[in-house]
Design an enzyme around this catalytic site. Structure first.
Site, PDB file in Angstrom:
ATOM      1  N   CYS A 193       0.836  -1.204   0.000  1.00 28.26           N
ATOM      2  CA  CYS A 193       0.000   0.000   0.000  1.00 28.26           C
ATOM      3  C   CYS A 193       0.878   1.264   0.000  1.00 28.26           C
ATOM      4  O   CYS A 193       1.563   1.525  -0.970  1.00 28.26           O
ATOM      5  CB  CYS A 193      -0.987  -0.042   1.163  1.00 28.26           C
ATOM      6  SG  CYS A 193      -2.354   1.115   0.966  1.00 28.26           S
ATOM      7  N   GLU A 249      -1.514  -9.213   3.861  1.00 28.44           N
ATOM      8  CA  GLU A 249      -1.482  -9.594   5.283  1.00 28.44           C
ATOM      9  C   GLU A 249      -2.882  -9.574   5.901  1.00 28.44           C
ATOM     10  O   GLU A 249      -3.123 -10.258   6.899  1.00 28.44           O
ATOM     11  CB  GLU A 249      -0.510  -8.689   6.058  1.00 28.44           C
ATOM     12  CG  GLU A 249      -1.010  -7.289   6.416  1.00 28.44           C
ATOM     13  CD  GLU A 249      -1.130  -6.338   5.233  1.00 28.44           C
ATOM     14  OE1 GLU A 249      -0.747  -6.705   4.108  1.00 28.44           O
ATOM     15  OE2 GLU A 249      -1.618  -5.209   5.451  1.00 28.44           O
ATOM     16  N   HIS A 270      -3.578  -5.435   0.429  1.00 30.98           N
ATOM     17  CA  HIS A 270      -3.062  -5.862   1.734  1.00 30.98           C
ATOM     18  C   HIS A 270      -3.106  -7.381   1.880  1.00 30.98           C
ATOM     19  O   HIS A 270      -4.038  -7.922   2.475  1.00 30.98           O
ATOM     20  CB  HIS A 270      -3.870  -5.197   2.856  1.00 30.98           C
ATOM     21  CG  HIS A 270      -3.571  -3.739   3.018  1.00 30.98           C
ATOM     22  ND1 HIS A 270      -2.533  -3.276   3.822  1.00 30.98           N
ATOM     23  CD2 HIS A 270      -4.137  -2.644   2.466  1.00 30.98           C
ATOM     24  CE1 HIS A 270      -2.496  -1.962   3.760  1.00 30.98           C
ATOM     25  NE2 HIS A 270      -3.456  -1.550   2.946  1.00 30.98           N
TER      26      HIS A 270
END
Ligand code: MN
Length: 245
Positions: free
Chosen positions: A123, A225, A223
């Site tokens: 990001c 994660e 993202h």
């Protein structure tokens, strides 16, 4: 004596082969605000690395000393970079900047690249890598791409748009040769002109750059994660092979 040396050597080889990669995670430790990056920590652990959160740094020497102690660097999400850093004026009031984090992130990225450490950008991290190496950004997607919105309101464990990957790109290879992936989206800025040495390797269907690659550099606008933290491991190779090997 020779036996002792041999034993010491064997122990050194053994401990070196057992050593797990240590992965630095950029952060902001802001008074009154939780600067911890739990989702990134979890993803690095799941990928077989040892996570360590790096505070903001203030100069090259500090950045270098910290980076000497890690095997790889993850540049995380956050606020917007000051457009002055790529030669533009602030477009509108949607642009929210944080000067000390800009300084720290650019120092970490530039030093890591100089030192040849693998860098994974996520990001803001992807945007920062591009700015640090001489590229530019779209400051506000809804203004510059009318009708386009990359800020989802559902949690990071849910995908809301597709990304088309360049055939033969590193990201595609890491994801089993995938040509299209489904991702989450929490950004209003994006990479515009890639910096020298960097290549855009993934785009949303409305033409926003979503992946960026270079020598020892992998960056994504989404993202991964967020999915991994939720137990969805499709993007785990991004951390396993993209960040820490
Ligand atoms: Mn997006």
């Amino acid at each position: 004596m020779k036996t002792i040396l041999k034993l010491l050597l064997a122990a050194a080889v053994l401990s070196a082969s057992c050593r797990l990669p240590v992965v630095g995670i950029s952060s902001e430790v802001t008074p009154g605000k939780d600067g911890a990056k739990l989702t990134y920590v979890t993803a690095v652990r799941k990928a077989g690395g040892v996570p360590v959160i790096l505070p903001r740094v203030g100069n090259e020497k500090e950045a270098r000393q910290l980076l000497r102690r890690v095997d790889a660097l993850i540049m995380t999400g956050g606020p917007d970079f000051d457009p002055a850093l790529y030669g533009e004026e602030i477009l509108n009031e949607s642009v929210g900047i944080n000067a000390s984090r800009d300084t720290s992130d650019l120092l970490l990225i530039r030093e890591a690249v100089k030192m040849g450490k693998p860098v994974l950008g996520i990001c803001r991290g992807m945007q920062g890598i591009n700015v640090a190496l001489g590229g530019t950004l779209y400051q506000d997607i809804p203004t510059q791409f009318p009708g386009s919105n990359h800020r989802q309101t559902v949690p990071a464990s849910k995908a809301t748009h597709r990304v088309i990957l360049e055939k033969g790109s590193r990201l595609s290879a890491l994801l089993g040769g995938a040509d299209t992936i489904r991702v989450n989206s929490f950004h209003h800025q994006a990479v515009k002109d890639p910096a020298p040495g960097l290549k855009i390797t993934g785009w949303s269907e409305d033409g926003i750059p979503e992946a960026l690659e270079g020598k020892k550099i992998l960056a994504v606008q989404f993202h991964p994660e967020g999915f991994i933290f939720d137990g969805q491991d499709f993007f785990l190779p991004v951390f396993k092979k993209g960040a820490i090997r």
